[in-house]
Design a protein around this motif. Sequence first.
Motif, PDB file in Angstrom:
ATOM      1  N   ILE A 181       0.840  -1.200   0.000  1.00 12.53           N
ATOM      2  CA  ILE A 181       0.000   0.000   0.000  1.00 12.53           C
ATOM      3  C   ILE A 181       0.875   1.251   0.000  1.00 12.53           C
ATOM      4  CG2 ILE A 181      -0.297   0.021   2.515  1.00 12.53           C
ATOM      5  CD1 ILE A 181      -2.917   1.112  -0.138  1.00 12.53           C
ATOM      6  N   GLU A 182       2.042   1.175   0.623  1.00 11.32           N
ATOM      7  CA  GLU A 182       2.959   2.317   0.621  1.00 11.32           C
ATOM      8  C   GLU A 182       3.441   2.615  -0.796  1.00 11.32           C
ATOM      9  OE1 GLU A 182       3.260  -0.292   2.748  1.00 11.32           O
ATOM     10  OE2 GLU A 182       2.722   0.669   4.643  1.00 11.32           O
ATOM     11  N   ASP A 183       3.718   1.562  -1.577  1.00  7.86           N
ATOM     12  CA  ASP A 183       4.086   1.758  -2.982  1.00  7.86           C
ATOM     13  C   ASP A 183       2.967   2.477  -3.728  1.00  7.86           C
ATOM     14  OD1 ASP A 183       6.484   0.282  -2.637  1.00  7.86           O
ATOM     15  OD2 ASP A 183       5.487  -1.596  -3.220  1.00  7.86           O
ATOM     16  N   ALA A 184       1.735   2.032  -3.507  1.00  6.86           N
ATOM     17  CA  ALA A 184       0.587   2.625  -4.198  1.00  6.86           C
ATOM     18  C   ALA A 184       0.392   4.079  -3.793  1.00  6.86           C
ATOM     19  CB  ALA A 184      -0.670   1.804  -3.914  1.00  6.86           C
ATOM     20  N   ASN A 185       0.555   4.384  -2.513  1.00  2.00           N
ATOM     21  CA  ASN A 185       0.414   5.777  -2.068  1.00  2.00           C
ATOM     22  C   ASN A 185       1.526   6.661  -2.627  1.00  2.00           C
ATOM     23  OD1 ASN A 185      -2.013   6.020  -0.540  1.00  2.00           O
ATOM     24  ND2 ASN A 185      -1.071   4.760   1.040  1.00  2.00           N
ATOM     25  N   ARG A 186       2.740   6.137  -2.700  1.00  2.00           N
ATOM     26  CA  ARG A 186       3.831   6.917  -3.309  1.00  2.00           C
ATOM     27  C   ARG A 186       3.563   7.176  -4.783  1.00  2.00           C
ATOM     28  NH1 ARG A 186       7.056   3.970   0.179  1.00  2.00           N
ATOM     29  NH2 ARG A 186       7.379   2.327  -1.349  1.00  2.00           N
ATOM     30  N   TYR A 187       3.088   6.162  -5.487  1.00  2.00           N
ATOM     31  CA  TYR A 187       2.790   6.314  -6.909  1.00  2.00           C
ATOM     32  C   TYR A 187       1.698   7.356  -7.113  1.00  2.00           C
ATOM     33  CZ  TYR A 187       1.338   5.226 -11.665  1.00  2.00           C
ATOM     34  OH  TYR A 187       1.012   5.325 -12.998  1.00  2.00           O
ATOM     35  N   HIS A 188       0.644   7.285  -6.315  1.00  2.00           N
ATOM     36  CA  HIS A 188      -0.497   8.200  -6.459  1.00  2.00           C
ATOM     37  C   HIS A 188      -0.195   9.611  -5.973  1.00  2.00           C
ATOM     38  CE1 HIS A 188      -4.498   9.863  -6.463  1.00  2.00           C
ATOM     39  NE2 HIS A 188      -4.396  10.104  -5.169  1.00  2.00           N
ATOM     40  N   GLY A 189       0.486   9.729  -4.850  1.00  2.00           N
ATOM     41  CA  GLY A 189       0.663  11.033  -4.222  1.00  2.00           C
ATOM     42  C   GLY A 189      -0.360  11.211  -3.116  1.00  2.00           C
ATOM     43  N   PRO A 190      -0.424  12.405  -2.529  1.00  2.00           N
ATOM     44  CA  PRO A 190      -1.241  12.594  -1.328  1.00  2.00           C
ATOM     45  C   PRO A 190      -2.725  12.856  -1.567  1.00  2.00           C
ATOM     46  CG  PRO A 190      -0.079  14.609  -1.840  1.00  2.00           C
ATOM     47  CD  PRO A 190       0.404  13.577  -2.832  1.00  2.00           C
ATOM     48  N   GLY A 191      -3.177  12.967  -2.788  1.00  2.00           N
ATOM     49  CA  GLY A 191      -4.532  13.447  -3.069  1.00  2.00           C
ATOM     50  C   GLY A 191      -5.678  12.618  -2.544  1.00  2.00           C
ATOM     51  N   PHE A 192      -5.662  11.310  -2.781  1.00  2.00           N
ATOM     52  CA  PHE A 192      -6.825  10.483  -2.481  1.00  2.00           C
ATOM     53  C   PHE A 192      -6.419   9.160  -1.830  1.00  2.00           C
ATOM     54  CE2 PHE A 192      -7.915  13.316  -5.928  1.00  2.00           C
ATOM     55  CZ  PHE A 192      -9.116  13.848  -5.504  1.00  2.00           C
ATOM     56  N   PRO A 193      -5.968   9.218  -0.573  1.00  3.10           N
ATOM     57  CA  PRO A 193      -5.529   7.990   0.088  1.00  3.10           C
ATOM     58  C   PRO A 193      -6.646   6.968   0.267  1.00  3.10           C
ATOM     59  CG  PRO A 193      -5.699   9.764   1.682  1.00  3.10           C
ATOM     60  CD  PRO A 193      -5.888  10.370   0.323  1.00  3.10           C
ATOM     61  N   GLY A 194      -7.862   7.437   0.441  1.00  2.00           N
ATOM     62  CA  GLY A 194      -8.991   6.511   0.562  1.00  2.00           C
ATOM     63  C   GLY A 194      -9.227   5.761  -0.741  1.00  2.00           C
ATOM     64  N   GLY A 195      -9.149   6.465  -1.858  1.00  2.00           N
ATOM     65  CA  GLY A 195      -9.309   5.821  -3.161  1.00  2.00           C
ATOM     66  C   GLY A 195      -8.213   4.820  -3.439  1.00  2.00           C
ATOM     67  N   VAL A 196      -6.976   5.165  -3.057  1.00  2.00           N
ATOM     68  CA  VAL A 196      -5.864   4.225  -3.211  1.00  2.00           C
ATOM     69  C   VAL A 196      -6.156   2.970  -2.396  1.00  2.00           C
ATOM     70  CG1 VAL A 196      -3.408   3.826  -2.751  1.00  2.00           C
ATOM     71  CG2 VAL A 196      -4.149   6.018  -3.701  1.00  2.00           C
ATOM     72  N   ALA A 197      -6.630   3.151  -1.173  1.00  2.00           N
ATOM     73  CA  ALA A 197      -6.940   2.006  -0.317  1.00  2.00           C
ATOM     74  C   ALA A 197      -8.053   1.161  -0.921  1.00  2.00           C
ATOM     75  CB  ALA A 197      -7.325   2.480   1.091  1.00  2.00           C
ATOM     76  N   HIS A 198      -9.075   1.792  -1.494  1.00  2.00           N
ATOM     77  CA  HIS A 198     -10.147   1.037  -2.149  1.00  2.00           C
ATOM     78  C   HIS A 198      -9.592   0.197  -3.290  1.00  2.00           C
ATOM     79  CE1 HIS A 198     -13.940   2.156  -0.295  1.00  2.00           C
ATOM     80  NE2 HIS A 198     -13.461   3.372  -0.143  1.00  2.00           N
ATOM     81  N   GLY A 199      -8.820   0.824  -4.157  1.00  2.00           N
ATOM     82  CA  GLY A 199      -8.256   0.088  -5.288  1.00  2.00           C
ATOM     83  C   GLY A 199      -7.366  -1.045  -4.838  1.00  2.00           C
ATOM     84  N   PHE A 200      -6.528  -0.784  -3.841  1.00  4.66           N
ATOM     85  CA  PHE A 200      -5.592  -1.798  -3.366  1.00  4.66           C
ATOM     86  C   PHE A 200      -6.326  -2.958  -2.697  1.00  4.66           C
ATOM     87  CE2 PHE A 200      -2.003  -3.566  -1.000  1.00  4.66           C
ATOM     88  CZ  PHE A 200      -0.990  -3.490  -1.946  1.00  4.66           C
ATOM     89  N   CYS A 201      -7.323  -2.659  -1.878  1.00  6.79           N
ATOM     90  CA  CYS A 201      -8.089  -3.715  -1.209  1.00  6.79           C
ATOM     91  C   CYS A 201      -8.851  -4.569  -2.221  1.00  6.79           C
ATOM     92  CB  CYS A 201      -9.068  -3.111  -0.205  1.00  6.79           C
ATOM     93  SG  CYS A 201      -8.284  -2.419   1.269  1.00  6.79           S
ATOM     94  N   ALA A 202      -9.472  -3.921  -3.200  1.00  5.44           N
ATOM     95  CA  ALA A 202     -10.191  -4.667  -4.234  1.00  5.44           C
ATOM     96  C   ALA A 202      -9.217  -5.545  -5.019  1.00  5.44           C
ATOM     97  CB  ALA A 202     -10.938  -3.712  -5.154  1.00  5.44           C
ATOM     98  N   LEU A 203      -8.057  -4.999  -5.355  1.00  5.58           N
ATOM     99  CA  LEU A 203      -7.039  -5.768  -6.078  1.00  5.58           C
ATOM    100  C   LEU A 203      -6.555  -6.966  -5.277  1.00  5.58           C
ATOM    101  CD1 LEU A 203      -4.736  -3.083  -7.704  1.00  5.58           C
ATOM    102  CD2 LEU A 203      -5.723  -5.055  -8.867  1.00  5.58           C
ATOM    103  N   GLN A 204      -6.271  -6.767  -4.009  1.00  5.31           N
ATOM    104  CA  GLN A 204      -5.788  -7.885  -3.185  1.00  5.31           C
ATOM    105  C   GLN A 204      -6.791  -9.022  -3.160  1.00  5.31           C
ATOM    106  OE1 GLN A 204      -4.388  -6.528   0.755  1.00  5.31           O
ATOM    107  NE2 GLN A 204      -2.487  -7.450   0.106  1.00  5.31           N
ATOM    108  N   HIS A 205      -8.055  -8.674  -3.000  1.00  2.00           N
ATOM    109  CA  HIS A 205      -9.086  -9.704  -2.953  1.00  2.00           C
ATOM    110  C   HIS A 205      -9.222 -10.377  -4.317  1.00  2.00           C
ATOM    111  CE1 HIS A 205     -13.363 -10.769  -1.301  1.00  2.00           C
ATOM    112  NE2 HIS A 205     -12.671 -11.828  -1.623  1.00  2.00           N
TER     113      HIS A 205
END
Length: 175
Positions: free
Chosen positions: A18-42
């Motif tokens: 998730i840290e990789d994903a947040n670095r790639y995205h930047g600070p704008g939408f951490p909740g959206g990054v978490a949604h995408g990452f959680c959906a991807l993991q599942h």
Amino acid sequence: MTGTLRVHEAGVALDFTIEDANRYHGPGFPGGVAHGFCALQHAVALLGRDGAEPVERREVTVRTAFPGPGGRDAVELVLRAVTDDRYEVDSALALPERGPVLARYVWEFTYRGRVVLLRLRDEGLVTEEFISLGAKPDRTPEEDAHLEVLKAEMAQRLLARPVGQVYEQVGAERP
């Protein structure tokens, strides 16, 4: 949620956090990054038959009703689906019967003929306050600051749960 998300490219294992994903995205939408990452993991767990099979990242196609840039960036980092034109935001995938808070949190992943459809669990993971404040057109600086707090809190709620406890599979997987 801890750990890594593993996919393969040409047989080579690639691990993302998730840290990789947040670095790639930047600070704008951490909740959206978490949604995408959680959906991807599942989805990767289901598509790879609980780790029995490696999932080739460039063979996964994604459709979602979720329009957020954080979710898109998490998918792009892990799957390169945006670059390879395998990522589509499709409002027809939304589930309006779930109400305005939950309707757009739907993801469909296709891999080698298998389809996994996921929707956000209805357990207060996304709040009405977040949705209404995020949609407000002329927010004050104080409201903007509060929205940033709500985004971070949502990301924390999502990431605190184990894989499979944020999004749930709906419908049948096609072989």
